[in-house]
Scaffold this active site. Structure first.
Site, short mmCIF file in Angstrom:
data_model
loop_
_atom_site.label_atom_id
_atom_site.label_comp_id
_atom_site.label_asym_id
_atom_site.label_seq_id
_atom_site.Cartn_x
_atom_site.Cartn_y
_atom_site.Cartn_z
N ASP A 97 0.95 -1.11 0.10
CA ASP A 97 0.07 -0.16 0.15
C ASP A 97 0.77 1.11 -0.07
O ASP A 97 0.71 2.11 -0.85
CB ASP A 97 -0.98 0.29 1.30
CG ASP A 97 -0.31 -0.32 2.61
OD1 ASP A 97 0.96 -0.53 2.60
OD2 ASP A 97 -0.94 -0.02 3.77
N ASP A 100 7.10 3.76 3.69
CA ASP A 100 7.39 5.03 4.26
C ASP A 100 8.60 4.97 4.92
O ASP A 100 9.56 5.45 3.82
CB ASP A 100 6.36 4.91 5.38
CG ASP A 100 6.40 6.12 6.29
OD1 ASP A 100 6.41 7.14 5.92
OD2 ASP A 100 6.19 5.72 7.65
N VAL A 150 -1.85 9.43 5.46
CA VAL A 150 -2.94 9.14 4.49
C VAL A 150 -3.76 8.06 5.22
O VAL A 150 -3.29 6.95 5.56
CB VAL A 150 -2.55 9.12 3.05
CG1 VAL A 150 -2.13 10.40 2.57
CG2 VAL A 150 -1.56 8.05 3.04
P1 5GP Z 1 7.40 1.65 6.58
O1 5GP Z 1 7.56 2.88 7.55
O2 5GP Z 1 7.94 0.26 7.25
O3 5GP Z 1 7.67 1.86 5.23
O4 5GP Z 1 5.74 1.46 6.63
C1 5GP Z 1 5.16 0.51 7.61
C2 5GP Z 1 3.88 0.55 7.56
O5 5GP Z 1 3.31 1.94 8.17
C3 5GP Z 1 2.98 0.82 6.09
O6 5GP Z 1 2.95 -0.47 5.27
C4 5GP Z 1 1.80 1.10 6.38
O7 5GP Z 1 0.83 0.10 7.08
C5 5GP Z 1 2.00 2.02 7.80
N1 5GP Z 1 1.92 3.48 7.13
C6 5GP Z 1 3.13 4.19 6.69
N2 5GP Z 1 2.99 5.41 6.26
C7 5GP Z 1 1.18 5.43 6.41
C8 5GP Z 1 0.37 6.38 6.19
O8 5GP Z 1 0.67 7.65 5.87
N3 5GP Z 1 -0.93 6.11 6.45
C9 5GP Z 1 -1.17 4.77 6.89
N4 5GP Z 1 -2.53 4.52 7.13
N5 5GP Z 1 -0.23 3.82 7.22
C10 5GP Z 1 0.97 4.13 6.91
MG MG Z 2 1.29 -1.59 4.76
#
Ligand code: 5GP
Ligand code: MG
Length: 175
Positions: A97, A100, A150
């Site tokens: 999805d 981040d 988001v």
């Molecule tokens: P990472 O920081 O490991 O790249 O992302 C980890 C997880 O944090 C993502 O898969 C998602 O589930 C959640 N996440 C990161 N950014 C967002 C955001 O802007 N909105 C939402 N709802 N979840 C996020």
């Molecule tokens: Mg995710």
């Protein structure tokens, strides 16, 4: 906190871009469609729409990663569900999805790589490159977005708002 009044990405824009992404992926796999791995739970709506554009032969399985935020660590990621289909010697495409910090995607990519797939690529609906802490570059990206939290189209805030059809920014409730 509540969804912004206006979507950051409208439903029609999302749907059009997902159809284009599927075409990009089809062109990148001339010898046969990849096995798509949907990252639960945020990618379910994206994966459902995406694989239907890919074609009737598209295979779909699921993987789940959860991050735990401790007092001193900024998030350890553990896999809590792994695919049932054997990934060995298969072309695998991860459907995320959002990327981040890049920590979840890295843990998933490392685990899948250890299953000896024929090839491995990452497709993300949303990318927030300004937040990256680990070096990971998606092979296919739907939209690059600024550093906003988001929600909608699978993305939640405390499990709510996944069912929204567009992507919104989570904002403080205005008085
Ligand atoms: P990472 O920081 O490991 O790249 O992302 C980890 C997880 O944090 C993502 O898969 C998602 O589930 C959640 N996440 C990161 N950014 C967002 C955001 O802007 N909105 C939402 N709802 N979840 C996020
Ligand atoms: Mg995710």
């Amino acid at each position: 906190m509540q969804p912004s009044e206006q979507p950051l990405i409208e439903e029609a824009t999302l749907q059009q871009r997902i159809a284009e992404l599927a075409q990009e992926v089809q062109r990148a796999y001339p010898d046969g469609l990849p096995l798509c791995l949907c990252v639960l739970k945020g990618s379910v709506f994206f994966a459902a729409d995406f694989v239907r554009h890919l074609g009737p032969g598209a295979e779909l399985d699921f993987i789940r990663a959860r991050s735990y935020h401790g007092v001193h660590s900024s998030g350890t990621v553990a896999l809590t569900h792994t695919p049932e289909i054997d990934l060995k010697d298969r072309p695998v495409l991860i459907l995320e999805d959002i990327v981040d910090t890049g920590r979840s995607a890295t843990v998933i990519l490392d685990w899948v790589a250890a299953q000896n797939p024929a090839s491995l690529r990452l497709c993300t609906l949303l990318d927030k490159p300004s937040r990256r802490e680990v070096d990971v570059t998606p092979d296919f990206t739907g939209f690059t977005i600024p550093d906003h939290f988001v929600i909608g189209y699978g993305l939640d805030h405390n499990e709510r708002y996944r069912a929204l059809r567009a992507i919104y920014v989570l904002e403080p409730i205005s008085k």
